[in-house]
Design a protein around this motif. Structure first.
Motif, mmCIF file in Angstrom:
data_model
loop_
_atom_site.group_PDB
_atom_site.id
_atom_site.type_symbol
_atom_site.label_atom_id
_atom_site.label_comp_id
_atom_site.label_asym_id
_atom_site.label_seq_id
_atom_site.Cartn_x
_atom_site.Cartn_y
_atom_site.Cartn_z
ATOM 1 N N GLY A 118 -4.859 23.770 -3.537
ATOM 2 C CA GLY A 118 -3.515 23.213 -3.674
ATOM 3 C C GLY A 118 -3.316 21.836 -3.091
ATOM 4 O O GLY A 118 -2.187 21.331 -3.063
ATOM 5 N N ARG A 119 -4.387 21.183 -2.637
ATOM 6 C CA ARG A 119 -4.221 19.852 -2.051
ATOM 7 C C ARG A 119 -5.528 19.076 -2.100
ATOM 8 O O ARG A 119 -6.600 19.609 -1.852
ATOM 9 C CB ARG A 119 -3.728 19.953 -0.614
ATOM 10 N N THR A 120 -5.421 17.800 -2.432
ATOM 11 C CA THR A 120 -6.568 16.899 -2.499
ATOM 12 C C THR A 120 -6.166 15.557 -1.908
ATOM 13 O O THR A 120 -5.118 14.997 -2.268
ATOM 14 C CB THR A 120 -7.021 16.700 -3.955
ATOM 15 N N ALA A 121 -6.984 15.036 -1.011
ATOM 16 C CA ALA A 121 -6.737 13.723 -0.406
ATOM 17 C C ALA A 121 -7.985 12.881 -0.547
ATOM 18 O O ALA A 121 -9.110 13.394 -0.523
ATOM 19 C CB ALA A 121 -6.369 13.874 1.067
ATOM 20 N N GLY A 122 -7.795 11.565 -0.694
ATOM 21 C CA GLY A 122 -8.941 10.681 -0.846
ATOM 22 C C GLY A 122 -8.659 9.300 -0.301
ATOM 23 O O GLY A 122 -7.506 8.928 -0.059
ATOM 24 N N MET A 123 -9.738 8.535 -0.090
ATOM 25 C CA MET A 123 -9.603 7.147 0.340
ATOM 26 C C MET A 123 -10.648 6.317 -0.376
ATOM 27 O O MET A 123 -11.784 6.752 -0.574
ATOM 28 C CB MET A 123 -9.782 7.015 1.855
ATOM 29 N N TYR A 124 -10.254 5.116 -0.780
ATOM 30 C CA TYR A 124 -11.188 4.195 -1.414
ATOM 31 C C TYR A 124 -10.862 2.785 -0.951
ATOM 32 O O TYR A 124 -9.752 2.495 -0.501
ATOM 33 C CB TYR A 124 -11.114 4.297 -2.944
ATOM 34 N N GLY A 125 -11.852 1.923 -1.066
ATOM 35 C CA GLY A 125 -11.669 0.534 -0.679
ATOM 36 C C GLY A 125 -12.505 -0.382 -1.543
ATOM 37 O O GLY A 125 -13.473 0.040 -2.179
ATOM 38 N N ALA A 126 -12.123 -1.634 -1.592
ATOM 39 C CA ALA A 126 -12.891 -2.671 -2.286
ATOM 40 C C ALA A 126 -12.630 -3.991 -1.574
ATOM 41 O O ALA A 126 -11.580 -4.175 -0.951
ATOM 42 C CB ALA A 126 -12.490 -2.763 -3.758
ATOM 43 N N ARG A 127 -13.573 -4.895 -1.677
ATOM 44 C CA ARG A 127 -13.509 -6.134 -0.893
ATOM 45 C C ARG A 127 -12.214 -6.904 -1.122
ATOM 46 O O ARG A 127 -11.673 -7.503 -0.197
ATOM 47 C CB ARG A 127 -14.709 -7.022 -1.231
ATOM 48 N N HIS A 128 -11.688 -6.896 -2.360
ATOM 49 C CA HIS A 128 -10.541 -7.755 -2.656
ATOM 50 C C HIS A 128 -9.197 -7.080 -2.384
ATOM 51 O O HIS A 128 -8.145 -7.691 -2.574
ATOM 52 C CB HIS A 128 -10.570 -8.194 -4.124
ATOM 53 N N LEU A 129 -9.191 -5.825 -1.897
ATOM 54 C CA LEU A 129 -7.930 -5.117 -1.729
ATOM 55 C C LEU A 129 -7.168 -5.526 -0.480
ATOM 56 O O LEU A 129 -5.958 -5.345 -0.400
ATOM 57 C CB LEU A 129 -8.178 -3.605 -1.688
ATOM 58 N N GLY B 151 -7.524 -4.086 2.462
ATOM 59 C CA GLY B 151 -7.201 -2.811 3.099
ATOM 60 C C GLY B 151 -7.532 -1.672 2.158
ATOM 61 O O GLY B 151 -7.609 -1.860 0.944
ATOM 62 N N ALA B 152 -7.741 -0.493 2.700
ATOM 63 C CA ALA B 152 -8.078 0.662 1.877
ATOM 64 C C ALA B 152 -6.812 1.327 1.354
ATOM 65 O O ALA B 152 -5.693 1.029 1.798
ATOM 66 C CB ALA B 152 -8.901 1.654 2.686
ATOM 67 N N ARG B 153 -6.987 2.250 0.418
ATOM 68 C CA ARG B 153 -5.891 3.057 -0.099
ATOM 69 C C ARG B 153 -6.215 4.526 0.150
ATOM 70 O O ARG B 153 -7.336 4.975 -0.125
ATOM 71 C CB ARG B 153 -5.676 2.844 -1.593
ATOM 72 N N ALA B 154 -5.256 5.251 0.662
ATOM 73 C CA ALA B 154 -5.372 6.699 0.793
ATOM 74 C C ALA B 154 -4.448 7.333 -0.237
ATOM 75 O O ALA B 154 -3.302 6.908 -0.401
ATOM 76 C CB ALA B 154 -4.989 7.155 2.192
ATOM 77 N N LEU B 155 -4.944 8.328 -0.948
ATOM 78 C CA LEU B 155 -4.149 8.983 -1.978
ATOM 79 C C LEU B 155 -4.076 10.474 -1.693
ATOM 80 O O LEU B 155 -4.993 11.066 -1.136
ATOM 81 C CB LEU B 155 -4.730 8.714 -3.364
#
Length: 419
Positions: free
Chosen positions: A199-210, A212-216
């Motif tokens: 019932g729940r999924t969390a993730g994080m990704y990043g890229a050099r041009h962002l 900062g990272a994003r958590a979803l």
């Protein structure tokens, strides 16, 4: 012929581009004081949207800003060692043409293709639309337009004014979606880290041009969304409760909720309308047929819908009584298919059982481990999204001749223009 578009995110600028190419005079009104640069989240462009972007001459810029992860580590709740997945193989197998890009970057690119030929009015909003086309605004003086298009998203102001309250058309599919920006270098350039539980999924990704990272975050809830799509403190509390105890990494991401410079949250809600048009007004993209944020390919659907609406108006010589029904017929199958895809994707991405969590991990590992050809075949057999988007076809709508088309096309890459 003067056409007013409400919304300057994705569908609005794409529609403005093609309407101008077809010789119409276009104004775009946007409630925000400028293009939104709030961090945003990654959205997918599948083959038909990539084709349209190429015809607009902006595909090189989209490819430069591609934020798609190439690798994934997927942790199942309670399992120490991750499954490692080659995402590039999965994406190439799912669609012959695909890009993942931050929503704000995509909006900026599409806006840039139109800025020299379209009137943009920022910091204002429509308050009333008369049957004869007179439009009243919060700040500007009233003006008359031949047609008005709502391209203002899931919580569309134009739809509310013309069709009624959102609750009449919204169908909550039992899940929520949130994104926040995390500061600093995540060290995850090109990699996605996922923690999946029942019932729940969390993730994080990043890229050099962002920058900062994003958590979803995606999580299931039987509770109806109610009226909290602008109640940020309530949204953050929902996230904290939903992900309590999933993993220490996720706890750390949530610690940034009160410090993050950018936060997005919404229920995953579909719009189910019998028609998107009434009189001189029609809707495009999420305003008319959102399959649900994060799960249904809504960005591709919005780009295709904008292209088709402009083309049908051109084909009908601006006669909306012919063009709007033709537009709805052309998009109906795509909109209905996207809803079904979203329901299936939500079940896969946010599993309802421990077996579903195991299946998510093992399925991703299997597809990424197979050679390209059998991997592609398996994805097409098991994912409805790949079949839906790759089956979409685009008409070639003849462009207006003369100065109007020339002006609108001067920003495009000549090698990529429609013949």
């Amino acid at each position: 012929m003067r056409i007013l578009i409400s919304g300057a995110s994705i569908a609005g600028p794409v529609l403005a581009y093609w309407l101008t190419r077809h010789g119409f005079s276009v104004t775009v009104v946007e409630r925000a004081p400028a293009l939104r640069k709030t961090g945003g989240h990654a959205v997918d462009l599948f083959r038909p949207a990539m084709d349209i972007s190429e015809r607009m001459g902006v595909l090189p810029r989209i490819e430069e800003r591609n934020a798609g992860a190439e690798r994934m580590r997927l942790y199942r709740e309670g399992v120490r060692h991750p499954v490692r997945v080659d995402l590039s193989k999965i994406f190439s197998a799912a669609s012959g043409r695909h890009a993942e890009i931050m929503r704000d970057d995509l909006s900026e690119i599409y806006h840039g293709a139109t800025a020299g030929d379209v009137e943009y009015v920022f910091g204002d909003s429509i308050t009333a639309i008369s049957p004869g086309g007179e439009v009243r605004f919060e700040n500007a003086a009233p003006r008359r337009f031949d047609l008005v298009v709502g391209a203002d998203g899931l919580h569309s102001n134009v739809r509310r004014l013309v069709f009624g309250d959102e609750s009449r058309f919204a169908a909550f599919i039992g899940a929520y979606f949130g994104v926040l920006t995390l500061p600093g270098d995540s060290g995850l350039d090109g990699e996605l880290v996922i923690h999946a539980g029942v019932g729940r999924t969390a993730g994080m990704y990043g890229a050099r041009h962002l920058g900062g990272a994003r958590a979803l975050f995606l999580f299931r809830s039987d509770r109806e969304p109610g009226r909290h799509h602008r109640d940020v403190p309530r949204q953050k509390e929902l996230l904290r409760r939903a992900f309590d105890g999933l993993h220490a990494d996720v706890d750390g991401w949530l610690d940034e909720l009160d410090r993050t410079p950018a936060f997005y949250f919404d229920s995953i809600t579909q719009l189910r309308m019998d028609t998107w048009s009434r009189g001189r007004v029609t809707l495009v993209g999420d305003a008319g047929y959102s399959p649900g944020p994060a799960v249904g390919g809504s960005t591709t659907l919005a780009v295709v819908g904008a292209y088709v609406l402009a083309g049908e108006l051109a084909r009908a010589g601006g006669d909306h009584e012919r063009a709007f029904p033709a537009y709805e017929r052309a998009m109906a199958e795509h909109a209905h298919g996207s809803r079904a895809v979203a329901l299936s994707a939500a079940k896969t991405l946010v599993p309802t059982s421990r077996l579903g969590v195991w299946g998510l991990a093992q399925g991703a590992r299997l597809i990424s481990a197979l050679p390209a050809r059998p991997g592609r075949a398996l994805v097409r057999l098991t994912t409805r999204s790949a079949r839906l988007y790759d089956s979409m076809t685009l008409d070639d709508y003849p462009l207006a001749s003369g100065a109007a088309a020339g002006r609108a096309g001067r920003e495009a890459d000549p090698a990529s223009r429609l013949r």
